[in-house]
Design a protein around this motif. Structure first.
Motif, PDB file in Angstrom:
ATOM      1  N   GLN A 192       0.824  -1.204   0.000  1.00 21.30           N
ATOM      2  CA  GLN A 192       0.000   0.000   0.000  1.00 21.30           C
ATOM      3  C   GLN A 192       0.863   1.260   0.000  1.00 21.30           C
ATOM      4  O   GLN A 192       0.524   2.253  -0.634  1.00 21.30           O
ATOM      5  CB  GLN A 192      -0.931  -0.007   1.203  1.00 21.30           C
ATOM      6  N   THR A 193       1.976   1.204   0.714  1.00 20.76           N
ATOM      7  CA  THR A 193       2.866   2.370   0.769  1.00 20.76           C
ATOM      8  C   THR A 193       3.437   2.680  -0.594  1.00 20.76           C
ATOM      9  O   THR A 193       3.438   3.831  -1.033  1.00 20.76           O
ATOM     10  CB  THR A 193       4.004   2.114   1.773  1.00 20.76           C
ATOM     11  N   VAL A 194       3.939   1.654  -1.289  1.00 20.58           N
ATOM     12  CA  VAL A 194       4.528   1.858  -2.620  1.00 20.58           C
ATOM     13  C   VAL A 194       3.470   2.338  -3.602  1.00 20.58           C
ATOM     14  O   VAL A 194       3.686   3.290  -4.361  1.00 20.58           O
ATOM     15  CB  VAL A 194       5.180   0.564  -3.129  1.00 20.58           C
ATOM     16  N   ALA A 195       2.312   1.700  -3.607  1.00 16.00           N
ATOM     17  CA  ALA A 195       1.240   2.083  -4.522  1.00 16.00           C
ATOM     18  C   ALA A 195       0.818   3.528  -4.284  1.00 16.00           C
ATOM     19  O   ALA A 195       0.541   4.277  -5.232  1.00 16.00           O
ATOM     20  CB  ALA A 195       0.050   1.152  -4.361  1.00 16.00           C
ATOM     21  N   GLY A 196       0.787   3.943  -3.031  1.00 20.89           N
ATOM     22  CA  GLY A 196       0.392   5.307  -2.703  1.00 20.89           C
ATOM     23  C   GLY A 196       1.372   6.351  -3.165  1.00 20.89           C
ATOM     24  O   GLY A 196       1.029   7.535  -3.267  1.00 20.89           O
ATOM     25  N   GLN A 197       2.615   5.933  -3.468  1.00 19.00           N
ATOM     26  CA  GLN A 197       3.646   6.863  -3.930  1.00 19.00           C
ATOM     27  C   GLN A 197       3.707   6.972  -5.449  1.00 19.00           C
ATOM     28  O   GLN A 197       4.543   7.694  -5.990  1.00 19.00           O
ATOM     29  CB  GLN A 197       5.017   6.427  -3.387  1.00 19.00           C
ATOM     30  N   LEU A 198       2.832   6.271  -6.150  1.00 27.39           N
ATOM     31  CA  LEU A 198       2.884   6.214  -7.613  1.00 27.39           C
ATOM     32  C   LEU A 198       1.866   7.137  -8.282  1.00 27.39           C
ATOM     33  O   LEU A 198       1.460   6.890  -9.412  1.00 27.39           O
ATOM     34  CB  LEU A 198       2.645   4.775  -8.079  1.00 27.39           C
ATOM     35  N   THR A 199       1.489   8.196  -7.596  1.00 26.77           N
ATOM     36  CA  THR A 199       0.447   9.071  -8.136  1.00 26.77           C
ATOM     37  C   THR A 199       0.864   9.762  -9.431  1.00 26.77           C
ATOM     38  O   THR A 199       0.009  10.202 -10.202  1.00 26.77           O
ATOM     39  CB  THR A 199       0.051  10.127  -7.097  1.00 26.77           C
ATOM     40  N   ASP A 200       2.164   9.886  -9.687  1.00 30.14           N
ATOM     41  CA  ASP A 200       2.642  10.514 -10.928  1.00 30.14           C
ATOM     42  C   ASP A 200       2.899   9.493 -12.030  1.00 30.14           C
ATOM     43  O   ASP A 200       3.262   9.871 -13.144  1.00 30.14           O
ATOM     44  CB  ASP A 200       3.928  11.311 -10.663  1.00 30.14           C
ATOM     45  N   ALA A 201       2.761   8.210 -11.712  1.00 31.38           N
ATOM     46  CA  ALA A 201       3.025   7.157 -12.698  1.00 31.38           C
ATOM     47  C   ALA A 201       1.963   7.168 -13.790  1.00 31.38           C
ATOM     48  O   ALA A 201       0.796   7.487 -13.549  1.00 31.38           O
ATOM     49  CB  ALA A 201       3.060   5.789 -12.027  1.00 31.38           C
ATOM     50  N   CYS A 202       2.370   6.824 -15.016  1.00 28.61           N
ATOM     51  CA  CYS A 202       1.441   6.758 -16.142  1.00 28.61           C
ATOM     52  C   CYS A 202       1.293   5.341 -16.684  1.00 28.61           C
ATOM     53  O   CYS A 202       0.533   5.110 -17.623  1.00 28.61           O
ATOM     54  CB  CYS A 202       1.914   7.687 -17.260  1.00 28.61           C
ATOM     55  N   GLY A 203       2.013   4.400 -16.085  1.00 28.05           N
ATOM     56  CA  GLY A 203       1.915   3.006 -16.491  1.00 28.05           C
ATOM     57  C   GLY A 203       2.790   2.176 -15.584  1.00 28.05           C
ATOM     58  O   GLY A 203       3.711   2.699 -14.944  1.00 28.05           O
ATOM     59  N   PHE A 204       2.520   0.876 -15.501  1.00 29.20           N
ATOM     60  CA  PHE A 204       3.308   0.010 -14.622  1.00 29.20           C
ATOM     61  C   PHE A 204       3.452  -1.353 -15.274  1.00 29.20           C
ATOM     62  O   PHE A 204       2.470  -1.962 -15.697  1.00 29.20           O
ATOM     63  CB  PHE A 204       2.632  -0.133 -13.253  1.00 29.20           C
ATOM     64  N   ILE A 205       4.713  -1.851 -15.355  1.00 31.30           N
ATOM     65  CA  ILE A 205       5.006  -3.163 -15.919  1.00 31.30           C
ATOM     66  C   ILE A 205       5.256  -4.129 -14.770  1.00 31.30           C
ATOM     67  O   ILE A 205       6.111  -3.880 -13.914  1.00 31.30           O
ATOM     68  CB  ILE A 205       6.231  -3.110 -16.847  1.00 31.30           C
ATOM     69  N   LEU A 206       4.532  -5.224 -14.750  1.00 33.65           N
ATOM     70  CA  LEU A 206       4.558  -6.186 -13.651  1.00 33.65           C
ATOM     71  C   LEU A 206       5.185  -7.508 -14.083  1.00 33.65           C
ATOM     72  O   LEU A 206       5.333  -7.772 -15.284  1.00 33.65           O
ATOM     73  CB  LEU A 206       3.134  -6.422 -13.151  1.00 33.65           C
ATOM     74  N   MET A 207       5.558  -8.318 -13.104  1.00 31.27           N
ATOM     75  CA  MET A 207       6.164  -9.619 -13.395  1.00 31.27           C
ATOM     76  C   MET A 207       5.106 -10.718 -13.381  1.00 31.27           C
ATOM     77  O   MET A 207       4.409 -10.909 -12.379  1.00 31.27           O
ATOM     78  CB  MET A 207       7.249  -9.931 -12.354  1.00 31.27           C
ATOM     79  N   GLN A 208       4.998 -11.428 -14.498  1.00 35.49           N
ATOM     80  CA  GLN A 208       3.985 -12.470 -14.607  1.00 35.49           C
ATOM     81  C   GLN A 208       4.243 -13.606 -13.628  1.00 35.49           C
ATOM     82  O   GLN A 208       5.375 -13.909 -13.290  1.00 35.49           O
ATOM     83  CB  GLN A 208       3.918 -13.015 -16.039  1.00 35.49           C
ATOM     84  N   LYS A 209       3.158 -14.202 -13.155  1.00 38.87           N
ATOM     85  CA  LYS A 209       3.151 -15.349 -12.251  1.00 38.87           C
ATOM     86  C   LYS A 209       3.676 -15.050 -10.849  1.00 38.87           C
ATOM     87  O   LYS A 209       3.771 -15.958 -10.013  1.00 38.87           O
ATOM     88  CB  LYS A 209       3.926 -16.534 -12.865  1.00 38.87           C
ATOM     89  N   LEU A 254      -1.787  -1.064 -16.783  1.00 39.31           N
ATOM     90  CA  LEU A 254      -0.961  -2.141 -16.250  1.00 39.31           C
ATOM     91  C   LEU A 254      -0.724  -3.202 -17.316  1.00 39.31           C
ATOM     92  O   LEU A 254      -1.579  -3.442 -18.168  1.00 39.31           O
ATOM     93  CB  LEU A 254      -1.639  -2.805 -15.042  1.00 39.31           C
ATOM     94  N   THR A 255       0.440  -3.841 -17.250  1.00 40.91           N
ATOM     95  CA  THR A 255       0.706  -4.992 -18.112  1.00 40.91           C
ATOM     96  C   THR A 255       1.759  -5.854 -17.449  1.00 40.91           C
ATOM     97  O   THR A 255       2.461  -5.409 -16.540  1.00 40.91           O
ATOM     98  CB  THR A 255       1.178  -4.561 -19.517  1.00 40.91           C
ATOM     99  N   GLU A 256       1.881  -7.084 -17.896  1.00 45.17           N
ATOM    100  CA  GLU A 256       2.941  -7.967 -17.426  1.00 45.17           C
ATOM    101  C   GLU A 256       4.099  -7.920 -18.414  1.00 45.17           C
ATOM    102  O   GLU A 256       3.894  -7.728 -19.618  1.00 45.17           O
ATOM    103  CB  GLU A 256       2.437  -9.396 -17.298  1.00 45.17           C
ATOM    104  N   SER A 257       5.315  -8.120 -17.917  1.00 41.30           N
ATOM    105  CA  SER A 257       6.497  -8.025 -18.775  1.00 41.30           C
ATOM    106  C   SER A 257       6.430  -9.010 -19.942  1.00 41.30           C
ATOM    107  O   SER A 257       6.844  -8.688 -21.056  1.00 41.30           O
ATOM    108  CB  SER A 257       7.763  -8.265 -17.954  1.00 41.30           C
ATOM    109  N   GLY A 258       5.892 -10.198 -19.703  1.00 42.24           N
ATOM    110  CA  GLY A 258       5.807 -11.189 -20.772  1.00 42.24           C
ATOM    111  C   GLY A 258       4.925 -10.758 -21.924  1.00 42.24           C
ATOM    112  O   GLY A 258       5.152 -11.147 -23.075  1.00 42.24           O
TER     113      GLY A 258
END
Length: 226
Positions: A1-18, A57-61
């Motif tokens: 929650q802390t990290v997500a709350g600091q991403l207010t300026d983010a315009c996209g996020f790449i996540l790790m699948q699985k 949001l998207t996954e790296s794969g």
């Protein structure tokens, strides 16, 4: 929650699948006996969706797929346009200008939503601007979350040719239609017809403000794959 709350300026996020925290619909949920029961969003992804529901949001794969990669970055830069050009100077005119820039892209994702948002802006002067903006961007981001196919890109380019018909010579229009057909049939990549259309746009100085000409930086090379 802390990290997500600091991403207010983010315009996209790449996540790790699985990943159990960052998997986007691919995090396995295990039962008491240690066997996987089903797949779901990871804990971090769930928090992102709750705190930043508009964030692309998207996954790296998924970035290995050219169509999904192009779609993700189109979302990211559209959202960046909103956060940098609309939010800091919110007004009916700024909202209307944004809608004009992205109208064609919005049309090929979801034409009914495009018309609905247009009507929202037509009546914006009678409503609190912050409420209008919130309703607009929610509808906009939901609409462009749909992955579009080559036929949709082809439709958009055909609309662009129609928009420029008063300036194009018969030869330029015929060549544009040929390249669009070749792209739709998988013969050439998107960059080929788009390059011709951009040349015509610059030649005749028409429609330069439309985001569809450059939805993301050219150096990303996202239109080169077939």
């Amino acid at each position: 929650q802390t990290v997500a709350g600091q991403l207010t300026d983010a315009c996209g996020f790449i996540l790790m699948q699985k990943s159990p925290t960052c998997g986007m619909g691919s995090a396995k949920v295990y039962g008491e006996k240690g066997s996987p029961l089903f797949s779901s969003d990871g804990i971090f992804v769930q928090t992102l969706r709750q705190q930043l529901p508009l964030l692309p949001l998207t996954e790296s794969g998924r970035l290995n797929d050219a169509r999904l990669r192009e779609h993700f970055f189109a979302q990211v830069y559209a959202y960046h346009d909103w956060k940098t050009r609309v939010e800091p100077a919110l007004s009916v005119k700024v909202l209307t200008d944004f809608h004009y820039r992205h109208k064609l892209g919005l049309r090929i994702h979801n034409e009914p939503v495009m018309r609905e948002l247009g009507r929202l802006l037509a009546n914006a002067k009678d409503q609190p601007i912050a409420a209008v903006a919130e309703q607009y961007i929610q509808g906009f981001m939901q609409a462009i979350s749909k992955v579009i196919e080559p036929k949709h890109h082809a439709y958009a380019m055909t609309r662009m040719v129609h928009y420029m018909k008063r300036w194009l010579s018969p030869q330029e229009r015929e060549y544009a239609e040929l390249l669009i057909a070749q792209y739709k049939d998988g013969v050439v990549p998107l960059i080929v017809p788009m390059s011709h259309l951009k040349f015509c746009m610059k030649k005749y100085q028409c429609g330069e403000k439309l985001a569809v000409w450059q939805p993301y930086p050219e150096e990303l090379g996202l239109q080169n794959a077939i």
